[in-house]
Design a protein around this motif. Structure first.
Motif, PDB file in Angstrom:
ATOM      1  N   TYR A 105       1.311  -1.022  -0.213  1.00 47.74           N
ATOM      2  CA  TYR A 105       0.154  -0.003  -0.134  1.00 47.74           C
ATOM      3  C   TYR A 105       1.078   1.185   0.079  1.00 47.74           C
ATOM      4  O   TYR A 105       2.001   0.808   0.931  1.00 47.74           O
ATOM      5  CB  TYR A 105      -1.163  -0.469   0.929  1.00 47.74           C
ATOM      6  N   GLN A 112      -6.325   2.460   1.226  1.00 46.88           N
ATOM      7  CA  GLN A 112      -5.902   3.005   0.191  1.00 46.88           C
ATOM      8  C   GLN A 112      -6.077   2.266  -0.755  1.00 46.88           C
ATOM      9  O   GLN A 112      -5.566   0.563  -0.988  1.00 46.88           O
ATOM     10  CB  GLN A 112      -4.351   3.138   0.697  1.00 46.88           C
ATOM     11  N   GLU A 114      -4.384  -0.389  -3.350  1.00 44.83           N
ATOM     12  CA  GLU A 114      -2.908  -1.358  -3.696  1.00 44.83           C
ATOM     13  C   GLU A 114      -2.475  -1.195  -4.654  1.00 44.83           C
ATOM     14  O   GLU A 114      -2.447  -0.609  -5.585  1.00 44.83           O
ATOM     15  CB  GLU A 114      -3.867  -2.928  -3.137  1.00 44.83           C
TER      16      GLU A 114
END
Length: 273
Positions: A105, A112, A114
């Protein structure tokens, strides 16, 4: 010499082969790490896949030619070609992914997007840990719960193989995205602390032979020509196979009969580590 394990081609050879093969150039090579989640090891540039290398694994580059690195993998000595762009600097790995998979991440936040996927066995270099995430040397983050320190064995052969249940079959595959019979055995054994080569014919020399009349035990290996399975118990085995096109359990007696009936012959070896 087995070309899969011999670091030499028509242009270059490893220095250790100077008295064994003729080559225009000999080199000690340079060590690098794999920069992508899963990278194909090719038989020739732009050729067919022989095996795969995982994120962070260490490889010895002997040559960079037309965008392909001629290399030898540290984990099993496998030789082949990978795209040169998939190599990065040789930084000591500190941890490995000990769950079936994980992600990189851009921030320590599971929401978030990846950056890359990591498979069981991938290696990373951790520089800091906080709030359930570990930061890598490249500024990306991995869930700490998915990591084990390098050199720490994990599970046993069967437990590790069972992580891959349902994973699609992929010829030459070594990851959760796709795996073949020898890739499954290698992943399971390496994680448990055993050395293991890459292909089933090489793996057939592991451990010691089991007598034909001796009962099988958990973790034993069964071999056919071009195939290998792991014994779960006296009734079942687990293997990545083209019949199920996946990693699956199968009754040992039924599986042995099926494989012979389809023309692939009888069991050629029974081995115990």
């Amino acid at each position: 010499m087995d070309a899969r394990l011999t670091p030499a081609n028509a242009r270059v050879a490893h220095e250790s082969l100077r008295d064994q093969v003729d080559a225009p150039e000999y080199t000690q090579g340079t060590w690098h790490r794999i920069a992508g989640g899963v990278v194909d090891i090719l038989k020739a540039p732009n050729g067919s896949r022989n095996r795969q290398a995982l994120f962070g694994e260490r490889v010895l580059q002997l040559e960079d030619h037309d965008g392909f690195a001629f290399m030898q993998a540290e984990k099993d000595g496998y030789v082949g070609y990978i795209a040169s762009a998939c190599l990065t600097d040789d930084v000591r790995a500190t941890h490995w992914v000990c769950t079936l998979g994980s992600h990189l991440y851009p921030a320590p936040d599971m929401k978030q997007h990846e950056v890359d996927a990591l498979s069981f066995g991938a290696q990373v270099t951790i520089v800091a840990t906080a709030n359930r995430f570990s930061e890598t040397d490249t500024g990306l983050f991995v869930p700490t719960a998915h990591l084990c320190p390098v050199g720490t064995p994990h599970g046993d052969t069967v437990t590790n193989a069972e992580l891959f249940l349902g994973t699609p079959y992929l010829w030459g595959g070594n990851s959760r995205a796709g795996i073949d019979c020898s890739g499954l055995v290698q992943a399971a054994l390496l994680a448990a602390g055993y050395e293991c080569p890459g292909d089933s014919d090489m793996q057939e020399t592991l451990g010691t032979a089991i007598a034909e009349d001796a009962p099988l035990e958990r973790g034993d290996l069964l071999f056919w020509k071009g195939h290998v399975a792991v014994v779960v118990d006296q009734m079942r085995m687990i293997h990545a196979n083209a019949y199920h096109m996946a990693v699956a359990y199968e009754d040992i007696a039924a599986g042995v009969a099926r494989i012979e009936a389809q023309g692939d012959g009888p069991v050629t070896a029974r081995r115990r580590l």
